[in-house]
Design a protein around this motif. Structure first.
Motif, mmCIF file in Angstrom:
data_model
loop_
_atom_site.group_PDB
_atom_site.id
_atom_site.type_symbol
_atom_site.label_atom_id
_atom_site.label_comp_id
_atom_site.label_asym_id
_atom_site.label_seq_id
_atom_site.Cartn_x
_atom_site.Cartn_y
_atom_site.Cartn_z
ATOM 1 N N ALA A 36 0.468 -1.105 0.009
ATOM 2 C CA ALA A 36 0.192 -0.057 -0.538
ATOM 3 C C ALA A 36 1.004 1.369 -0.335
ATOM 4 O O ALA A 36 0.290 2.649 -1.138
ATOM 5 N N ASP A 37 1.980 1.741 0.749
ATOM 6 C CA ASP A 37 2.883 2.801 1.182
ATOM 7 C C ASP A 37 3.941 2.394 -0.949
ATOM 8 O O ASP A 37 3.194 3.607 -1.555
ATOM 9 N N ALA A 38 3.797 1.450 -1.392
ATOM 10 C CA ALA A 38 4.580 1.457 -2.391
ATOM 11 C C ALA A 38 3.557 1.424 -3.595
ATOM 12 O O ALA A 38 3.793 1.407 -4.469
ATOM 13 N N HIS A 39 2.200 1.856 -3.342
ATOM 14 C CA HIS A 39 1.184 1.889 -4.580
ATOM 15 C C HIS A 39 0.609 0.759 -5.254
ATOM 16 O O HIS A 39 1.032 1.663 -6.849
ATOM 17 N N ILE A 40 1.194 -0.383 -4.900
ATOM 18 C CA ILE A 40 0.951 -1.487 -5.690
ATOM 19 C C ILE A 40 0.007 -2.634 -5.043
ATOM 20 O O ILE A 40 1.042 -3.014 -3.607
ATOM 21 N N ASP A 41 0.151 -3.583 -5.960
ATOM 22 C CA ASP A 41 -0.623 -4.745 -5.604
ATOM 23 C C ASP A 41 0.335 -5.611 -5.027
ATOM 24 O O ASP A 41 1.592 -5.737 -5.161
ATOM 25 N N PRO A 42 -0.021 -6.175 -3.271
ATOM 26 C CA PRO A 42 0.762 -7.267 -3.230
ATOM 27 C C PRO A 42 1.243 -8.574 -3.450
ATOM 28 O O PRO A 42 2.273 -8.513 -3.186
ATOM 29 N N SER A 43 1.133 -8.837 -4.768
ATOM 30 C CA SER A 43 1.426 -9.598 -5.538
ATOM 31 C C SER A 43 2.554 -9.318 -6.026
ATOM 32 O O SER A 43 3.153 -10.024 -6.149
ATOM 33 N N MET A 44 2.483 -8.347 -5.786
ATOM 34 C CA MET A 44 3.651 -7.222 -7.007
ATOM 35 C C MET A 44 4.882 -7.515 -5.648
ATOM 36 O O MET A 44 6.441 -7.902 -5.958
ATOM 37 N N VAL A 45 5.054 -7.173 -4.878
ATOM 38 C CA VAL A 45 6.224 -7.575 -4.017
ATOM 39 C C VAL A 45 6.403 -9.032 -3.646
ATOM 40 O O VAL A 45 7.496 -9.073 -3.253
ATOM 41 N N MET A 46 5.545 -10.054 -3.683
ATOM 42 C CA MET A 46 5.442 -11.227 -4.294
ATOM 43 C C MET A 46 6.751 -12.059 -5.001
ATOM 44 O O MET A 46 7.202 -12.339 -5.077
ATOM 45 N N ARG A 47 6.269 -11.057 -6.163
ATOM 46 C CA ARG A 47 6.303 -11.504 -7.143
ATOM 47 C C ARG A 47 7.974 -10.854 -7.560
ATOM 48 O O ARG A 47 9.051 -12.003 -7.724
#
Length: 187
Positions: A36-47
């Motif tokens: 949320a802080d990075a303004h992206i979907d959590p799946s992108m963090v996991m990717r």
């Protein structure tokens, strides 16, 4: 263009992770909040990072920013390092987050070990009477500075918190100096 977007996404994730880990610590920070802080979907963090531990290890790439000690007299390096460490601890929440996490998370502990070995080890090798003792000496310096940081910034022991930077340097410098240049006393 995809490579640039990928690099920008990674940078945004790392920036958000550093801030979140510093503010919340490892345990309370969540992938969802970082995303949320990075303004992206959590799946992108996991990717990009796989799990929270791997993200933390990447985000906690901490640099002690040791000063060039070449012009410092060998018998004054302990004071210079003590002063420098105090300044770095005071100004960087990432190091606090790393210290908190290193107590319970192996990835964070390994990062902390690596930071001190890679960054303090060469100073110890240059000043030690026996360069083969550099790793031991760097480890002892780490024990002094990490113990002090734990007591001052995390446990907040009043007598340690109450020390001015000058007073803390006066207490720490002789021990760091001995670890760098002194001989172990038998018995």
């Amino acid at each position: 263009m995809t490579a640039r977007r990928s690099d920008a996404t990674r940078a945004a994730i790392l920036a958000a992770a550093r801030e979140r880990f510093a503010a919340d610590g490892f345990e309370r920070a969540t992938i969802r909040a970082i995303a949320a802080d990075a303004h992206i979907d959590p799946s992108m963090v996991m990717r990009y990072y796989g799990n929270k531990e791997a993200l933390f290890a990447a985000a906690a790439d901490f640099d002690l920013r040791l000063p060039d000690l070449g012009d410092v007299a060998a018998d004054r390096v302990g004071a210079s390092l003590a002063r420098h460490f105090l300044h770095r601890w005071e100004d960087d929440e990432t190091l606090m987050a790393l210290l908190r996490a290193a107590v319970t998370k192996e990835a964070a502990a390994e990062r902390m070990r690596s930071v001190f070995a890679r960054q303090v080890g060469p100073v110890a090798a240059r000043l030690a009477p026996d360069p083969a003792q550099a790793a031991t000496r760097a480890g002892l310096i780490a024990s002094q500075m990490l113990g002090f940081a734990l007591c001052r910034y995390i446990l907040r022991l009043p007598p340690v918190v109450d020390l001015t930077a000058e007073e803390a340097t006066a207490w720490l410098a002789p021990t760091i100096q001995r670890y760098l240049t002194g001989e172990a006393q038998p018995g």
